[in-house]
Design a protein around this motif. Structure first.
Motif, PDB file in Angstrom:
ATOM      1  N   ASP A 408       0.851  -1.198   0.000  1.00 16.27           N
ATOM      2  CA  ASP A 408       0.000   0.000   0.000  1.00 16.27           C
ATOM      3  C   ASP A 408       0.884   1.245   0.000  1.00 16.27           C
ATOM      4  O   ASP A 408       1.479   1.603   1.020  1.00 16.27           O
ATOM      5  CB  ASP A 408      -0.916   0.001   1.233  1.00 16.27           C
ATOM      6  CG  ASP A 408      -1.982  -1.079   1.157  1.00 16.27           C
ATOM      7  OD1 ASP A 408      -2.274  -1.542   0.035  1.00 16.27           O
ATOM      8  OD2 ASP A 408      -2.511  -1.471   2.216  1.00 16.27           O
ATOM      9  N   VAL A 409       0.994   1.882  -1.162  1.00 13.70           N
ATOM     10  CA  VAL A 409       1.780   3.110  -1.307  1.00 13.70           C
ATOM     11  C   VAL A 409       0.836   4.217  -1.749  1.00 13.70           C
ATOM     12  O   VAL A 409       0.246   4.145  -2.834  1.00 13.70           O
ATOM     13  CB  VAL A 409       2.923   2.941  -2.330  1.00 13.70           C
ATOM     14  CG1 VAL A 409       3.745   4.225  -2.412  1.00 13.70           C
ATOM     15  CG2 VAL A 409       3.809   1.760  -1.963  1.00 13.70           C
ATOM     16  N   ALA A 410       0.677   5.232  -0.903  1.00 16.82           N
ATOM     17  CA  ALA A 410      -0.272   6.314  -1.184  1.00 16.82           C
ATOM     18  C   ALA A 410       0.101   7.042  -2.472  1.00 16.82           C
ATOM     19  O   ALA A 410       1.234   7.481  -2.641  1.00 16.82           O
ATOM     20  CB  ALA A 410      -0.314   7.294  -0.013  1.00 16.82           C
ATOM     21  N   GLY A 411      -0.865   7.151  -3.363  1.00 17.85           N
ATOM     22  CA  GLY A 411      -0.651   7.853  -4.618  1.00 17.85           C
ATOM     23  C   GLY A 411      -0.142   6.974  -5.741  1.00 17.85           C
ATOM     24  O   GLY A 411      -0.094   7.410  -6.893  1.00 17.85           O
ATOM     25  N   LEU A 412       0.244   5.732  -5.416  1.00 13.28           N
ATOM     26  CA  LEU A 412       0.724   4.815  -6.454  1.00 13.28           C
ATOM     27  C   LEU A 412      -0.142   3.569  -6.567  1.00 13.28           C
ATOM     28  O   LEU A 412      -0.689   3.282  -7.629  1.00 13.28           O
ATOM     29  CB  LEU A 412       2.183   4.413  -6.178  1.00 13.28           C
ATOM     30  CG  LEU A 412       3.238   5.516  -6.361  1.00 13.28           C
ATOM     31  CD1 LEU A 412       4.629   4.989  -6.040  1.00 13.28           C
ATOM     32  CD2 LEU A 412       3.211   6.049  -7.788  1.00 13.28           C
ATOM     33  N   ASN A 451      -0.768   3.852  10.057  1.00 12.34           N
ATOM     34  CA  ASN A 451      -1.922   3.172   9.479  1.00 12.34           C
ATOM     35  C   ASN A 451      -1.506   2.046   8.527  1.00 12.34           C
ATOM     36  O   ASN A 451      -2.345   1.434   7.870  1.00 12.34           O
ATOM     37  CB  ASN A 451      -2.797   4.178   8.725  1.00 12.34           C
ATOM     38  CG  ASN A 451      -2.032   4.906   7.626  1.00 12.34           C
ATOM     39  OD1 ASN A 451      -0.804   4.788   7.532  1.00 12.34           O
ATOM     40  ND2 ASN A 451      -2.742   5.665   6.814  1.00 12.34           N
ATOM     41  N   GLY A 452      -0.175   1.767   8.421  1.00 12.04           N
ATOM     42  CA  GLY A 452       0.297   0.675   7.578  1.00 12.04           C
ATOM     43  C   GLY A 452       0.472   1.041   6.122  1.00 12.04           C
ATOM     44  O   GLY A 452       0.732   0.160   5.294  1.00 12.04           O
ATOM     45  N   SER A 479      -0.771  15.043   8.079  1.00  9.74           N
ATOM     46  CA  SER A 479      -2.181  15.229   7.733  1.00  9.74           C
ATOM     47  C   SER A 479      -2.729  14.132   6.826  1.00  9.74           C
ATOM     48  O   SER A 479      -3.939  13.893   6.800  1.00  9.74           O
ATOM     49  CB  SER A 479      -2.368  16.593   7.055  1.00  9.74           C
ATOM     50  OG  SER A 479      -1.528  16.696   5.908  1.00  9.74           O
ATOM     51  N   CYS A 480      -1.867  13.458   6.060  1.00  8.73           N
ATOM     52  CA  CYS A 480      -2.344  12.395   5.156  1.00  8.73           C
ATOM     53  C   CYS A 480      -2.377  11.033   5.833  1.00  8.73           C
ATOM     54  O   CYS A 480      -2.906  10.072   5.268  1.00  8.73           O
ATOM     55  CB  CYS A 480      -1.450  12.310   3.917  1.00  8.73           C
ATOM     56  SG  CYS A 480      -1.507  13.772   2.859  1.00  8.73           S
ATOM     57  N   VAL A 481      -1.766  10.925   7.007  1.00 13.17           N
ATOM     58  CA  VAL A 481      -1.729   9.648   7.718  1.00 13.17           C
ATOM     59  C   VAL A 481      -2.862   9.628   8.722  1.00 13.17           C
ATOM     60  O   VAL A 481      -2.894  10.415   9.657  1.00 13.17           O
ATOM     61  CB  VAL A 481      -0.384   9.455   8.446  1.00 13.17           C
ATOM     62  CG1 VAL A 481      -0.365   8.112   9.173  1.00 13.17           C
ATOM     63  CG2 VAL A 481       0.763   9.549   7.463  1.00 13.17           C
ATOM     64  N   GLY A 482      -3.787   8.741   8.522  1.00 10.65           N
ATOM     65  CA  GLY A 482      -4.911   8.622   9.449  1.00 10.65           C
ATOM     66  C   GLY A 482      -5.599   7.297   9.234  1.00 10.65           C
ATOM     67  O   GLY A 482      -5.466   6.662   8.188  1.00 10.65           O
ATOM     68  N   THR A 483      -6.323   6.833  10.223  1.00  5.35           N
ATOM     69  CA  THR A 483      -7.047   5.575  10.084  1.00  5.35           C
ATOM     70  C   THR A 483      -8.250   5.777   9.185  1.00  5.35           C
ATOM     71  O   THR A 483      -8.744   6.888   9.017  1.00  5.35           O
ATOM     72  CB  THR A 483      -7.517   5.075  11.464  1.00  5.35           C
ATOM     73  OG1 THR A 483      -8.377   6.078  12.042  1.00  5.35           O
ATOM     74  CG2 THR A 483      -6.325   4.827  12.379  1.00  5.35           C
ATOM     75  N   PRO A 497       9.979   2.240   4.254  1.00  4.33           N
ATOM     76  CA  PRO A 497       8.682   1.735   3.792  1.00  4.33           C
ATOM     77  C   PRO A 497       8.107   0.700   4.743  1.00  4.33           C
ATOM     78  O   PRO A 497       8.838   0.078   5.529  1.00  4.33           O
ATOM     79  CB  PRO A 497       9.023   1.100   2.436  1.00  4.33           C
ATOM     80  CG  PRO A 497      10.454   0.681   2.569  1.00  4.33           C
ATOM     81  CD  PRO A 497      11.101   1.707   3.457  1.00  4.33           C
ATOM     82  N   CYS A 498       6.810   0.520   4.679  1.00  5.15           N
ATOM     83  CA  CYS A 498       6.153  -0.511   5.495  1.00  5.15           C
ATOM     84  C   CYS A 498       6.434  -1.893   4.900  1.00  5.15           C
ATOM     85  O   CYS A 498       6.676  -2.028   3.699  1.00  5.15           O
ATOM     86  CB  CYS A 498       4.641  -0.274   5.532  1.00  5.15           C
ATOM     87  SG  CYS A 498       4.142   1.320   6.221  1.00  5.15           S
ATOM     88  N   GLN A 499       6.394  -2.893   5.758  1.00  8.61           N
ATOM     89  CA  GLN A 499       6.598  -4.264   5.300  1.00  8.61           C
ATOM     90  C   GLN A 499       5.382  -4.748   4.521  1.00  8.61           C
ATOM     91  O   GLN A 499       4.270  -4.262   4.710  1.00  8.61           O
ATOM     92  CB  GLN A 499       6.843  -5.187   6.499  1.00  8.61           C
ATOM     93  CG  GLN A 499       8.124  -4.881   7.261  1.00  8.61           C
ATOM     94  CD  GLN A 499       9.368  -5.052   6.415  1.00  8.61           C
ATOM     95  OE1 GLN A 499       9.523  -6.040   5.710  1.00  8.61           O
ATOM     96  NE2 GLN A 499      10.254  -4.060   6.463  1.00  8.61           N
ATOM     97  N   LYS A 500       5.637  -5.721   3.625  1.00  6.40           N
ATOM     98  CA  LYS A 500       4.531  -6.282   2.849  1.00  6.40           C
ATOM     99  C   LYS A 500       3.615  -7.074   3.765  1.00  6.40           C
ATOM    100  O   LYS A 500       3.911  -7.304   4.933  1.00  6.40           O
ATOM    101  CB  LYS A 500       5.079  -7.174   1.733  1.00  6.40           C
ATOM    102  CG  LYS A 500       5.692  -6.368   0.581  1.00  6.40           C
ATOM    103  CD  LYS A 500       5.553  -7.123  -0.721  1.00  6.40           C
ATOM    104  CE  LYS A 500       5.919  -6.241  -1.901  1.00  6.40           C
ATOM    105  NZ  LYS A 500       5.590  -6.860  -3.178  1.00  6.40           N
TER     106      LYS A 500
END
Length: 669
Positions: A408-412, A451-452, A479-483, A497-500
């Motif tokens: 999960d990569v925001a914007g990609l 939020n992972g 501001s973009c990180v939220g549940t 980066p977060c783990q898979k």
């Protein structure tokens, strides 16, 4: 015995350096900021160097001092290996993308507002300023050319080792021991790739500039996609080993005394096939000219005879296409494991060296053992070759189900609202939550939100503050990180980066099991395939046929396969890095699903086409033979060397195999 030991060590050295190059493919790509397609060109340059002089070495090498030519080849090979490592010492220190506060500051700095507070320039103006400031130093980015030239030189230096070394053993060893000695050399050659990948695993854990920078100041770990290991160190080690391997050959004689059992043997040495004895020097030049003229005159008829053999042509097509799939698969296997399963370069190389390579070696040995134990005929060899390919690629089909989902990569891969991404990637990098920040879409400095979700940079995550330094930096009020339950909640994030997903380690285990079984199954058909090649041609064309076969494999598979596999893999890239002087760098993030379908799909399609040609080989052999014909052919085996029917040429297997080895056997491995 000294020559045998020295040649075994040389085989080990060349196999080690070749496999180490495969293990550093991703490291070289990141260090020089080049795409996979260009890495494929670098990988194929070894075959080009080999082809440049293989004909000259094979023909003229037999007339000269063979041990010293091998020694000279080792020196050239070591020079090429050192040349590959040379750019590291002239390029300056490796620079990766990192937020300024993560380097050496503990003062709280806002990633979101740093650009506005520090400079009034717009993002585009700032980018241009960076370009103008760093372009003089960026000239080092073209130094990948030295890696290509070094690998080309490695190919040139490796050329004399195989043909001259094997023939030297066959000329001067006791006839019944020659096969055993050659088997020993080939066995040692299998150990080389194991140590090569293990060396790659060790060097990948060490930072690229180890010994030149303070490691405490390095803010990335070996799990980071920007991490570059000490790729150059292994080449220095491999180069030293190549030099040591070549030393004994300078002290070995041109000729050895022939064993008593072979003095009256009808089997002549490699040199005596091309050269008249020394006591006939006065006639040497004349007879040599006559022989060369006869060979030249016979070349076209021999080629026509060979190309008119349907079994040979069909098997050649099957091998070329199969090697295309295998060369492409092996070259990019480390990259596939790293990107698909989120594994580090170090662990990937360790797994390949310790599990996959022994499986291949055991498969080749098993194929030869089956041929010997069950005394399989040429028709049986064709069936075993076909069965090995069919079941191997059938197992490969199951790997499509053993992949990991995109991280999960925001914007990609997902939007900032948590939904699946469907819009244009570059436009989707910006959202309402980071609209108040001055961010660059070209940066790659990933952080992991609580939020992972991975964000490309702290700026694009809308982080307002940071604390700590180096690897321990924590970003706050992002501001973009939220549940998903409360998107407006301001949250924190950490560097990297977060783990898979949790299912990825389990999928990786399944992949390893199937991969090992597939490697073994495909390798079982190696020896039967070579026996089929030797038995389907006339005895006097055997060497010529093997030469054409090797040439075709190198030109039509070894050189192009890594290139077009690399081009196909590049199409699955989601986020490209940017060079300081502008232009596209190495890929930072791949689409996992697309990568799996392209990598495995291309391998499988080529494999299926090769199976089609293997079926055609079997069909032609069955059409030409029957049990009665085989019995008749066997009864005629003790007759004259000449055969009256074309059918017997395919079935007189024991008559056609006149030697216990074939010089190009190692190429198959």
């Amino acid at each position: 015995q000294i020559f045998l030991g020295a040649l075994s060590f040389v085989y080990f050295a060349k196999a080690l350096s070749g496999s180490y190059l495969k293990s550093t493919i991703t490291q070289i790509e990141r260090r020089f900021d080049i795409p996979s397609s260009l890495v494929g060109v670098i990988d194929g340059s070894f075959e080009i160097g080999n082809l440049l002089i293989i004909i000259l070495v094979s023909y003229f090498g037999a007339k000269l001092h063979r041990p010293r030519i091998i020694g000279a080849g080792c020196l050239i090979m070591s020079a090429g290996t050192f040349l590959i490592a040379m750019p590291h010492f002239f390029m300056g220190r490796y620079q990766y993308e990192r937020f300024h506060s993560t380097i050496n500051s503990t003062v709280s700095i806002s990633p979101c507002l740093q650009d506005r507070s520090q400079t009034p320039l717009s993002a585009s103006e700032k980018s241009q300023a960076k370009i103008n400031a760093g372009c003089d130093k960026e000239a080092g980015s073209s130094m990948w050319i030295y890696v290509l030239l070094g690998n080309l030189l490695r190919g040139i230096g490796e050329t004399p080792i195989q043909p001259l070394g094997i023939t030297y053993i066959d000329d001067y060893a006791i006839e019944e021991n020659a096969a055993l000695y050659i088997g020993c050399v080939q066995t040692v050659a299998v150990i080389g790739p194991i140590f090569g990948f293990l060396l790659g695993s060790l060097c990948a854990k060490l930072y690229v500039d180890i010994g030149f920078v303070d490691l405490d100041s390095v803010t990335i770990t070996h799990k980071d996609v920007q991490w570059v290991g000490a790729w150059w160190l292994g080449y220095l080690i491999a180069g030293v080993i190549s030099i040591l391997a070549g030393i004994p050959f300078w002290f070995l004689p041109k000729n050895l005394p022939k064993p008593e059992s072979r003095k009256d043997s009808s089997t002549c040495s490699e040199q005596s096939k091309f050269i008249t004895e020394d006591n006939k020097d006065q006639h040497k030049s004349y007879w040599q000219r006559v022989k060369i003229a006869e060979m030249a005159k016979d070349f076209l008829p021999s080629l026509k005879n060979l190309l008119g053999n349907p079994v040979y042509i069909l098997y050649l097509c099957a091998s070329i296409i199969q090697f295309n799939s295998l060369f492409g698969m092996v070259t990019y296997k480390p990259k596939y494991i790293e990107q698909q399963y989120g594994q580090t370069s170090s662990k990937t190389n360790f797994v390949i060296g310790l599990i996959n390579i022994p499986a291949v070696a055991f498969g080749i040995f098993s194929g030869g053992l089956i041929m010997k134990k069950f005394r399989i005929s040429v028709l049986g060899a064709a069936k075993l070759f076909l069965g090995s390919s069919f079941f191997g690629y059938l197992l490969l089909l199951s790997l499509f189900a053993m992949g990991c989902k995109n991280a999960d990569v925001a914007g990609l891969t997902i939007s900032y609202h948590g939904t699946k991404q469907t819009t244009d990637y570059e436009q989707a990098l910006f959202s309402e939550c980071n609209s108040g920040c001055t961010c660059s879409k070209n940066d790659w400095d990933p952080i992991c939100g609580e939020n992972g979700v991975t964000y490309i940079s702290a700026c694009l995550a809308g982080c307002q503050a940071s604390n700590g330094s180096g690897k321990n930096t924590v970003f706050f009020n992002c501001s973009c990180v939220g549940t998903l339950e409360s998107p407006s909640q301001k949250s924190s994030a950490v560097v990297g980066p977060c783990q898979k997903g949790n299912e990825c380690p389990k999928m990786f285990l399944y992949f390893l099991v199937i991969s090992v079984i597939t490697s073994y199954t495909l390798s079982v058909g190696g020896t039967p395939g070579y026996i089929l090649l030797l038995r389907c041609i006339k005895p006097h064309l055997k060497s010529f046929a093997l030469g054409i076969y090797t040439l075709a494999i190198r030109v039509l598979a070894g050189i192009p396969a890594p290139v077009y596999f690399g081009v196909a893999i590049d199409t699955t890239c989601l986020k490209w890095g940017s060079k300081r002087c502008g232009g596209r760098g190495a890929c930072r993030l791949y689409d996992s699903s697309a990568l799996r379908y392209v990598y495995l799909g291309l391998t499988l399609v080529l494999g299926m086409v090769s199976i089609f040609f293997s079926v055609a080989v079997l069909w032609v052999l069955q059409k030409r033979s029957s049990p009665q014909d085989e019995t008749l052919s066997a009864n005629r085996e003790r007759g004259t060397c000449g055969t009256k029917s074309r059918k017997e040429n395919f079935l007189n297997s024991d008559h056609l195999i006149q030697s216990t080895y074939w010089p190009e056997k190692e190429t198959r491995l």
